[in-house]
Design a protein around this motif. Sequence first.
Motif, PDB file in Angstrom:
ATOM      1  N   GLY A  61       0.814  -1.218   0.000  1.00 30.29           N
ATOM      2  CA  GLY A  61       0.000   0.000   0.000  1.00 30.29           C
ATOM      3  C   GLY A  61       0.844   1.263   0.000  1.00 30.29           C
ATOM      4  O   GLY A  61       0.545   2.212   0.723  1.00 30.29           O
ATOM      5  N   ALA A  62       1.899   1.254  -0.800  1.00 31.02           N
ATOM      6  CA  ALA A  62       2.809   2.401  -0.865  1.00 31.02           C
ATOM      7  C   ALA A  62       3.003   2.799  -2.328  1.00 31.02           C
ATOM      8  O   ALA A  62       2.763   2.007  -3.233  1.00 31.02           O
ATOM      9  N   THR A  63       3.424   4.027  -2.522  1.00 29.19           N
ATOM     10  CA  THR A  63       3.745   4.472  -3.868  1.00 29.19           C
ATOM     11  C   THR A  63       5.109   3.916  -4.264  1.00 29.19           C
ATOM     12  O   THR A  63       5.925   3.589  -3.390  1.00 29.19           O
ATOM     13  N   PRO A  64       5.379   3.823  -5.555  1.00 25.11           N
ATOM     14  CA  PRO A  64       6.713   3.390  -5.983  1.00 25.11           C
ATOM     15  C   PRO A  64       7.812   4.304  -5.421  1.00 25.11           C
ATOM     16  O   PRO A  64       8.885   3.825  -5.055  1.00 25.11           O
ATOM     17  N   GLN A  65       7.522   5.593  -5.317  1.00 26.03           N
ATOM     18  CA  GLN A  65       8.498   6.532  -4.758  1.00 26.03           C
ATOM     19  C   GLN A  65       8.759   6.243  -3.287  1.00 26.03           C
ATOM     20  O   GLN A  65       9.886   6.334  -2.812  1.00 26.03           O
ATOM     21  N   GLY A  66       7.713   5.888  -2.563  1.00 28.62           N
ATOM     22  CA  GLY A  66       7.862   5.537  -1.150  1.00 28.62           C
ATOM     23  C   GLY A  66       8.678   4.262  -0.972  1.00 28.62           C
ATOM     24  O   GLY A  66       9.521   4.166  -0.085  1.00 28.62           O
ATOM     25  N   VAL A  67       8.419   3.283  -1.838  1.00 25.52           N
ATOM     26  CA  VAL A  67       9.183   2.033  -1.799  1.00 25.52           C
ATOM     27  C   VAL A  67      10.653   2.320  -2.077  1.00 25.52           C
ATOM     28  O   VAL A  67      11.536   1.827  -1.371  1.00 25.52           O
ATOM     29  N   GLU A  68      10.908   3.131  -3.091  1.00 25.00           N
ATOM     30  CA  GLU A  68      12.292   3.477  -3.423  1.00 25.00           C
ATOM     31  C   GLU A  68      12.985   4.142  -2.238  1.00 25.00           C
ATOM     32  O   GLU A  68      14.116   3.800  -1.892  1.00 25.00           O
ATOM     33  N   ARG A  69      12.302   5.078  -1.604  1.00 28.15           N
ATOM     34  CA  ARG A  69      12.867   5.775  -0.440  1.00 28.15           C
ATOM     35  C   ARG A  69      13.136   4.799   0.703  1.00 28.15           C
ATOM     36  O   ARG A  69      14.202   4.841   1.337  1.00 28.15           O
ATOM     37  N   ASN A  70      12.195   3.909   0.983  1.00 24.31           N
ATOM     38  CA  ASN A  70      12.355   2.952   2.083  1.00 24.31           C
ATOM     39  C   ASN A  70      13.498   1.974   1.822  1.00 24.31           C
ATOM     40  O   ASN A  70      14.279   1.664   2.728  1.00 24.31           O
ATOM     41  N   ILE A  71      13.611   1.497   0.591  1.00 26.38           N
ATOM     42  CA  ILE A  71      14.707   0.586   0.255  1.00 26.38           C
ATOM     43  C   ILE A  71      16.032   1.338   0.287  1.00 26.38           C
ATOM     44  O   ILE A  71      17.043   0.799   0.743  1.00 26.38           O
ATOM     45  N   HIS A  72      16.023   2.579  -0.149  1.00 22.44           N
ATOM     46  CA  HIS A  72      17.239   3.401  -0.090  1.00 22.44           C
ATOM     47  C   HIS A  72      17.689   3.583   1.362  1.00 22.44           C
ATOM     48  O   HIS A  72      18.880   3.485   1.669  1.00 22.44           O
ATOM     49  N   THR A  73      16.754   3.842   2.257  1.00 30.00           N
ATOM     50  CA  THR A  73      17.065   3.997   3.674  1.00 30.00           C
ATOM     51  C   THR A  73      17.696   2.732   4.238  1.00 30.00           C
ATOM     52  O   THR A  73      18.697   2.769   4.937  1.00 30.00           O
ATOM     53  N   VAL A  74      17.110   1.591   3.897  1.00 23.90           N
ATOM     54  CA  VAL A  74      17.630   0.300   4.358  1.00 23.90           C
ATOM     55  C   VAL A  74      19.049   0.083   3.819  1.00 23.90           C
ATOM     56  O   VAL A  74      19.943  -0.365   4.529  1.00 23.90           O
ATOM     57  N   ALA A  75      19.265   0.412   2.549  1.00 23.93           N
ATOM     58  CA  ALA A  75      20.591   0.259   1.950  1.00 23.93           C
ATOM     59  C   ALA A  75      21.607   1.171   2.657  1.00 23.93           C
ATOM     60  O   ALA A  75      22.736   0.758   2.917  1.00 23.93           O
ATOM     61  N   HIS A  76      21.183   2.378   2.972  1.00 19.41           N
ATOM     62  CA  HIS A  76      22.045   3.321   3.681  1.00 19.41           C
ATOM     63  C   HIS A  76      22.447   2.763   5.057  1.00 19.41           C
ATOM     64  O   HIS A  76      23.607   2.846   5.451  1.00 19.41           O
ATOM     65  N   VAL A  77      21.500   2.204   5.767  1.00 12.96           N
ATOM     66  CA  VAL A  77      21.766   1.606   7.075  1.00 12.96           C
ATOM     67  C   VAL A  77      22.743   0.449   6.924  1.00 12.96           C
ATOM     68  O   VAL A  77      23.681   0.310   7.713  1.00 12.96           O
ATOM     69  N   ALA A  78      22.555  -0.365   5.906  1.00 13.26           N
ATOM     70  CA  ALA A  78      23.422  -1.532   5.699  1.00 13.26           C
ATOM     71  C   ALA A  78      24.857  -1.111   5.394  1.00 13.26           C
ATOM     72  O   ALA A  78      25.805  -1.793   5.789  1.00 13.26           O
ATOM     73  N   TRP A  79      25.035  -0.001   4.713  1.00 12.05           N
ATOM     74  CA  TRP A  79      26.383   0.455   4.328  1.00 12.05           C
ATOM     75  C   TRP A  79      27.094   1.223   5.417  1.00 12.05           C
ATOM     76  O   TRP A  79      28.276   1.528   5.277  1.00 12.05           O
ATOM     77  N   LYS A  80      26.402   1.569   6.494  1.00 13.08           N
ATOM     78  CA  LYS A  80      27.036   2.316   7.594  1.00 13.08           C
ATOM     79  C   LYS A  80      28.105   1.489   8.268  1.00 13.08           C
ATOM     80  O   LYS A  80      28.054   0.340   8.444  1.00 13.08           O
TER      81      LYS A  80
END
Length: 80
Positions: A61-80
């Motif tokens: 129930g999210a927009t594609p832009q929201g999904v992109e942002r959420n996955i980007h956030t997760v990727a950022h956390v993983a790379w920390k």
Amino acid sequence: MADMQDMFPKDLCLLLHQLGISTVYRGFYQTAYAVMLTMEDMERLLSVTKRLYCDVGRKYGATPQGVERNIHTVAHVAWK
């Protein structure tokens, strides 16, 4: 939330946890689902924004832009 985690392969959830990504992040489940979809059909990687994010967004129930942002956030956390 444990019930939702049971929807995904244990090794996938374990890998995400080992990368420092917890279920606190909305993108945890979206990322796990995106990985599963991609494993089913690798061609989704050829049109990530038009196909993969839309498929994940429909499920959660999210927009594609929201999904992109959420996955980007997760990727950022993983790379920390």
